[in-house]
Design an enzyme around this catalytic site. Structure first.
Site, PDB file in Angstrom:
ATOM      1  N   HIS A 182       0.821  -1.210   0.000  1.00  0.00           N
ATOM      2  CA  HIS A 182       0.000   0.000   0.000  1.00  0.00           C
ATOM      3  C   HIS A 182       0.858   1.264   0.000  1.00  0.00           C
ATOM      4  O   HIS A 182       2.016   1.247   0.408  1.00  0.00           O
ATOM      5  CB  HIS A 182      -0.942  -0.001   1.201  1.00  0.00           C
ATOM      6  CG  HIS A 182      -2.046  -0.992   1.079  1.00  0.00           C
ATOM      7  ND1 HIS A 182      -2.984  -1.190   2.060  1.00  0.00           N
ATOM      8  CD2 HIS A 182      -2.385  -1.839   0.074  1.00  0.00           C
ATOM      9  CE1 HIS A 182      -3.849  -2.106   1.686  1.00  0.00           C
ATOM     10  NE2 HIS A 182      -3.504  -2.523   0.480  1.00  0.00           N
ATOM     11  N   GLU A 228       0.877   3.941   1.825  1.00  0.00           N
ATOM     12  CA  GLU A 228       1.371   4.410   3.117  1.00  0.00           C
ATOM     13  C   GLU A 228       2.641   3.656   3.521  1.00  0.00           C
ATOM     14  O   GLU A 228       3.627   4.275   3.948  1.00  0.00           O
ATOM     15  CB  GLU A 228       0.315   4.224   4.210  1.00  0.00           C
ATOM     16  CG  GLU A 228      -1.007   4.893   3.921  1.00  0.00           C
ATOM     17  CD  GLU A 228      -2.027   3.988   3.228  1.00  0.00           C
ATOM     18  OE1 GLU A 228      -3.217   4.109   3.545  1.00  0.00           O
ATOM     19  OE2 GLU A 228      -1.630   3.173   2.366  1.00  0.00           O
ATOM     20  N   CYS A 285      -1.682  -0.841   7.442  1.00  0.00           N
ATOM     21  CA  CYS A 285      -0.992   0.443   7.291  1.00  0.00           C
ATOM     22  C   CYS A 285      -1.078   1.257   8.572  1.00  0.00           C
ATOM     23  O   CYS A 285      -0.131   1.961   8.935  1.00  0.00           O
ATOM     24  CB  CYS A 285      -1.536   1.222   6.094  1.00  0.00           C
ATOM     25  SG  CYS A 285      -1.051   0.479   4.524  1.00  0.00           S
ATOM     26  N   CYS A 302      -5.774   1.124   5.758  1.00  0.00           N
ATOM     27  CA  CYS A 302      -6.245  -0.157   6.276  1.00  0.00           C
ATOM     28  C   CYS A 302      -5.571  -0.420   7.631  1.00  0.00           C
ATOM     29  O   CYS A 302      -4.688   0.327   8.061  1.00  0.00           O
ATOM     30  CB  CYS A 302      -5.921  -1.283   5.300  1.00  0.00           C
ATOM     31  SG  CYS A 302      -4.152  -1.700   5.223  1.00  0.00           S
TER      32      CYS A 302
END
Length: 165
Positions: A83, A85, A112, A109
């Site tokens: 992801h 992040e 993250c 999420c």
């Protein structure tokens, strides 16, 4: 002689507009056909520290790994994609991210959120919250709340920014 008045331009970008714009622009690097997500991490004094977007890890071909959202787990993107992040956190080479802010185009999420907390990031500014009612999003909020990480949704200004490249 007539005195000139020195006035600054009034229509400059706010910090939130600027950094969310950088996050969205970073997301445009993503090859994900469904959810291109971008992230920008900023210091307490508004200096860009790192950026990231969702994609496969370095050395893993965008053409060989799946981008599908449905199917057997090994045939979907979810077990392979990093992801935005986490990419932004891992891309940072300057030491500590303690006290920084993270701008992201999609609410983080739970996985993250853990990385955000561990990195010492204190504020998350997100744009879309389209998965708000999912377990991953609910868990993320619980984690961020427990760790005292402030988060809020970006308040869109309605300003349109166009780039010609």
């Amino acid at each position: 002689m007539k005195k000139m008045v020195n006035m600054k331009r009034a229509d400059y970008l706010s910090w939130d507009e600027y950094f969310m714009g950088v996050a969205v622009l970073s997301g445009m690097r993503s090859k994900d056909p469904n959810s291109p997500v971008g992230c920008c991490i900023v210091s307490e004094d508004n200096k860009i520290l790192s950026m990231g977007y969702n994609g496969f890890p370095k050395g893993c071909s965008d053409d060989e790994f799946p981008w599908a959202r449905e199917g057997a787990p090994l045939d979907t993107k979810y077990l392979y994609v990093t992801h935005s992040e986490l990419n932004a956190i891992l891309n940072y080479r300057g030491g500590s991210l303690e006290g920084s802010k993270l701008y992201v185009s999609l609410f983080p999420c739970n996985e993250c959120a853990k990385a955000i907390i561990q990195a010492g990031i204190r504020t998350v500014i997100y744009d879309s919250d389209k998965y708000r009612d999912t377990e991953a999003s609910i868990a993320s909020r619980r984690l961020l709340d427990a760790a005292g990480v402030r988060y809020y949704q970006y308040d869109r200004s309605g300003r349109r920014i166009e780039l010609e490249v």
